[in-house]
Design a protein around this motif. Structure first.
Motif, mmCIF file in Angstrom:
data_model
loop_
_atom_site.group_PDB
_atom_site.id
_atom_site.type_symbol
_atom_site.label_atom_id
_atom_site.label_comp_id
_atom_site.label_asym_id
_atom_site.label_seq_id
_atom_site.Cartn_x
_atom_site.Cartn_y
_atom_site.Cartn_z
ATOM 1 N N MET A 1 1.016 -1.283 -0.034
ATOM 2 C CA MET A 1 -0.219 -0.028 0.012
ATOM 3 C C MET A 1 0.844 1.252 -0.039
ATOM 4 O O MET A 1 1.773 1.288 0.808
ATOM 5 C CB MET A 1 -1.067 0.096 1.014
ATOM 6 N N SER A 2 0.560 2.272 -0.720
ATOM 7 C CA SER A 2 1.312 3.389 -0.834
ATOM 8 C C SER A 2 1.162 4.338 0.236
ATOM 9 O O SER A 2 0.230 3.986 1.253
ATOM 10 C CB SER A 2 0.922 4.245 -2.421
ATOM 11 N N LEU A 3 1.708 5.513 0.261
ATOM 12 C CA LEU A 3 1.393 6.276 1.464
ATOM 13 C C LEU A 3 0.068 7.038 1.388
ATOM 14 O O LEU A 3 -0.411 7.128 0.297
ATOM 15 C CB LEU A 3 2.560 7.691 1.249
ATOM 16 N N LEU A 4 -0.540 7.220 2.568
ATOM 17 C CA LEU A 4 -1.926 7.512 2.608
ATOM 18 C C LEU A 4 -2.262 9.051 3.111
ATOM 19 O O LEU A 4 -1.198 9.555 3.652
ATOM 20 C CB LEU A 4 -2.481 6.647 3.736
ATOM 21 N N PRO A 5 -3.123 9.453 2.905
ATOM 22 C CA PRO A 5 -3.315 10.915 3.060
ATOM 23 C C PRO A 5 -3.446 10.934 4.617
ATOM 24 O O PRO A 5 -3.972 9.838 5.145
ATOM 25 C CB PRO A 5 -4.520 11.532 2.607
ATOM 26 N N ALA A 6 -3.554 11.957 5.315
ATOM 27 C CA ALA A 6 -3.738 12.043 6.991
ATOM 28 C C ALA A 6 -4.884 13.252 6.966
ATOM 29 O O ALA A 6 -4.757 14.273 6.294
ATOM 30 C CB ALA A 6 -2.351 12.530 7.421
ATOM 31 N N GLU A 7 -5.642 12.720 7.710
ATOM 32 C CA GLU A 7 -6.754 13.778 8.077
ATOM 33 C C GLU A 7 -6.224 14.405 9.605
ATOM 34 O O GLU A 7 -6.492 13.444 10.283
ATOM 35 C CB GLU A 7 -7.979 13.488 7.908
ATOM 36 N N ILE A 8 -6.109 15.545 9.835
ATOM 37 C CA ILE A 8 -5.639 15.875 11.036
ATOM 38 C C ILE A 8 -6.774 16.666 11.524
ATOM 39 O O ILE A 8 -7.217 17.776 11.021
ATOM 40 C CB ILE A 8 -4.493 17.000 10.979
ATOM 41 N N LYS A 9 -7.126 16.480 13.007
ATOM 42 C CA LYS A 9 -8.342 16.910 13.534
ATOM 43 C C LYS A 9 -7.829 17.494 15.139
ATOM 44 O O LYS A 9 -7.040 17.003 15.650
ATOM 45 C CB LYS A 9 -9.400 15.910 13.733
ATOM 46 N N VAL A 10 -8.690 18.577 15.143
ATOM 47 C CA VAL A 10 -8.385 18.916 16.790
ATOM 48 C C VAL A 10 -9.937 19.312 17.088
ATOM 49 O O VAL A 10 -10.630 19.844 16.270
ATOM 50 C CB VAL A 10 -7.719 20.315 16.876
ATOM 51 N N ASN A 11 -10.381 19.097 18.251
ATOM 52 C CA ASN A 11 -11.774 19.341 18.750
ATOM 53 C C ASN A 11 -11.885 20.507 19.678
ATOM 54 O O ASN A 11 -10.699 20.682 20.405
ATOM 55 C CB ASN A 11 -12.355 18.207 19.329
ATOM 56 N N ARG B 1 -6.379 18.260 5.661
ATOM 57 C CA ARG B 1 -5.816 17.126 5.053
ATOM 58 C C ARG B 1 -4.970 17.406 4.527
ATOM 59 O O ARG B 1 -4.409 18.236 3.831
ATOM 60 C CB ARG B 1 -6.972 16.681 3.906
ATOM 61 N N VAL B 2 -3.725 16.363 4.548
ATOM 62 C CA VAL B 2 -2.412 16.623 4.276
ATOM 63 C C VAL B 2 -2.347 15.209 3.241
ATOM 64 O O VAL B 2 -2.371 14.071 3.509
ATOM 65 C CB VAL B 2 -1.421 16.463 5.178
ATOM 66 N N LYS B 3 -1.882 15.587 1.789
ATOM 67 C CA LYS B 3 -1.741 14.397 0.708
ATOM 68 C C LYS B 3 -0.216 14.097 0.735
ATOM 69 O O LYS B 3 0.555 15.231 0.452
ATOM 70 C CB LYS B 3 -2.672 14.819 -0.502
ATOM 71 N N PRO B 4 0.034 13.082 0.374
ATOM 72 C CA PRO B 4 1.448 12.782 -0.087
ATOM 73 C C PRO B 4 1.817 13.342 -1.396
ATOM 74 O O PRO B 4 1.069 13.538 -2.308
ATOM 75 C CB PRO B 4 1.606 11.190 -0.110
ATOM 76 N N LYS B 5 2.792 13.684 -1.610
ATOM 77 C CA LYS B 5 3.511 14.090 -2.828
ATOM 78 C C LYS B 5 4.292 12.890 -3.668
ATOM 79 O O LYS B 5 4.682 12.098 -2.891
ATOM 80 C CB LYS B 5 4.405 15.467 -2.770
ATOM 81 N N ASP B 6 4.336 13.136 -4.835
ATOM 82 C CA ASP B 6 5.033 12.144 -5.862
ATOM 83 C C ASP B 6 6.309 11.561 -5.053
ATOM 84 O O ASP B 6 6.708 10.461 -5.067
ATOM 85 C CB ASP B 6 5.068 12.568 -7.180
ATOM 86 N N ASP B 7 7.212 12.387 -4.718
ATOM 87 C CA ASP B 7 8.483 12.355 -4.235
ATOM 88 C C ASP B 7 8.691 11.880 -2.887
ATOM 89 O O ASP B 7 9.757 11.642 -2.170
ATOM 90 C CB ASP B 7 9.663 13.238 -4.741
ATOM 91 N N ASP B 8 7.584 11.965 -2.142
ATOM 92 C CA ASP B 8 7.599 11.615 -0.742
ATOM 93 C C ASP B 8 7.931 10.304 -0.265
ATOM 94 O O ASP B 8 7.510 9.234 -0.906
ATOM 95 C CB ASP B 8 6.197 11.861 0.011
ATOM 96 N N ASP B 9 8.823 10.016 0.621
ATOM 97 C CA ASP B 9 8.817 8.805 1.307
ATOM 98 C C ASP B 9 8.246 9.023 2.514
ATOM 99 O O ASP B 9 7.751 9.994 3.061
ATOM 100 C CB ASP B 9 10.478 8.333 1.651
ATOM 101 N N THR C 1 5.607 12.197 6.774
ATOM 102 C CA THR C 1 5.393 12.479 8.294
ATOM 103 C C THR C 1 6.040 13.698 8.810
ATOM 104 O O THR C 1 5.184 14.126 9.644
ATOM 105 C CB THR C 1 5.999 10.967 8.987
ATOM 106 N N ALA C 2 7.137 13.907 8.588
ATOM 107 C CA ALA C 2 7.484 15.106 9.066
ATOM 108 C C ALA C 2 6.821 16.186 8.542
ATOM 109 O O ALA C 2 6.348 17.279 9.255
ATOM 110 C CB ALA C 2 8.993 15.364 8.507
ATOM 111 N N ARG C 3 6.097 16.370 7.313
ATOM 112 C CA ARG C 3 5.600 17.553 6.862
ATOM 113 C C ARG C 3 4.204 17.515 7.634
ATOM 114 O O ARG C 3 3.668 18.411 7.774
ATOM 115 C CB ARG C 3 5.334 17.328 5.274
ATOM 116 N N ALA C 4 3.713 16.380 7.792
ATOM 117 C CA ALA C 4 2.180 16.257 8.275
ATOM 118 C C ALA C 4 2.247 16.789 9.714
ATOM 119 O O ALA C 4 1.448 17.338 10.137
ATOM 120 C CB ALA C 4 1.685 14.822 8.153
ATOM 121 N N GLU C 5 3.236 16.438 10.374
ATOM 122 C CA GLU C 5 3.541 16.554 11.761
ATOM 123 C C GLU C 5 3.726 18.187 11.961
ATOM 124 O O GLU C 5 3.260 18.906 12.918
ATOM 125 C CB GLU C 5 4.904 16.143 12.544
#
Length: 253
Positions: A1-11, A195-203, A208-212
């Motif tokens: 499975m390739s890298l997955l988007p991250a939905e980042i939430k705060v309540n 929502r943070v989506k992976p870029k083509d050249d992301d590992d 993970t660093a960009r999403a954080e």
């Protein structure tokens, strides 16, 4: 499975109208809907949420320009997602997403199969006395049988409505956030998400660093506007469903 988007939430809870104003909700596109969640009828009559406890969420959204019925596994493992459900796809009227949910207290994998429906087509499914499982499509049945085979779907009851107001694409500094308010049974929550989506050249490490970084930016942007983040350990779906079951238990018994 390739890298997955991250939905980042705060309540946010407390002064929700004040929080909406502080976050600039007037600058986004607003949609109002009513939401029902389906649970095992016998379990709900006993004050339990067996579907949710097994990581299954069945959600009806009514109102607006369209309606939809979503079957979601959250949390789930990649090993559960087999066959055609091992990768995301779109095949109208279905959208199948696999993504990571990032909350303040952890990260989980979620897989959701959404079926878009014509306006007015789901009203009967949420009526009292109706088996809500009957509204599920064969593809959604296949999804659950393949990826959550131990979960029984006999005799579901729809619980709700939850009043939902969603404001999309609200600018928060250099982020674009969605704001969604849920109101039901004396509870009111505001969820702020990006929502943070992976870029083509992301590992994995780069993504993970960009999403954080974006997660920290989101939390800081909310706090800097004087809006405190909720410290409650449970997500809003569990809190709302627990309240709905408590309110309905006497009627279902």
């Amino acid at each position: 499975m390739s890298l997955l988007p991250a939905e980042i939430k705060v309540n946010v809870e407390g002064d929700v109208p004040g929080a909406l104003s502080a976050l600039g909700s007037s600058r986004g596109a607003l949609t109002s809907r009513r939401i029902w969640f389906a649970e095992d009828r016998q379990g709900a009559a006993e004050g339990r949420v067996p579907l949710l406890d097994n990581g299954v969420i069945v959600r009806f959204r009514l109102g607006g320009a369209s309606e939809d019925l979503t079957v979601k596994l959250r949390p789930c493992d990649q090993e559960q997602l087999v066959g055609r459900f091992s990768d995301a796809f779109e095949a109208g009227p279905f959208t199948y997403r696999i993504e990571e949910d990032w909350l303040r207290n952890g990260r989980v994998l979620a897989a959701s199969l959404v079926r878009d429906c014509p306006p007015g087509s789901l009203g009967d499914a949420v009526e009292q006395g109706t088996d809500a499982a009957a509204a599920m499509d064969a593809v959604q049945d296949q999804f659950l049988h393949a990826c959550a085979p131990s979960v029984r779907l006999d005799g579901l009851v729809a619980l709700g409505p939850v009043l939902s107001t969603k404001i999309e694409d609200v600018p928060l500094d250099d982020l674009k956030a969605d704001l969604e308010v849920w109101s039901v049974a004396g509870l009111e929550f505001l969820e702020v998400s990006i929502r943070v989506k992976p870029k083509d050249d992301d590992d994995r490490e780069t993504f993970t660093a960009r999403a954080e970084r974006k997660q920290r930016k989101l939390q800081e942007a909310v706090r800097e506007r004087g809006v405190p983040l909720s410290e409650h350990p449970e997500n809003k779906t569990r809190r709302v469903l627990t309240a709905l079951v408590a309110a309905a238990a006497g009627r279902l018994a």
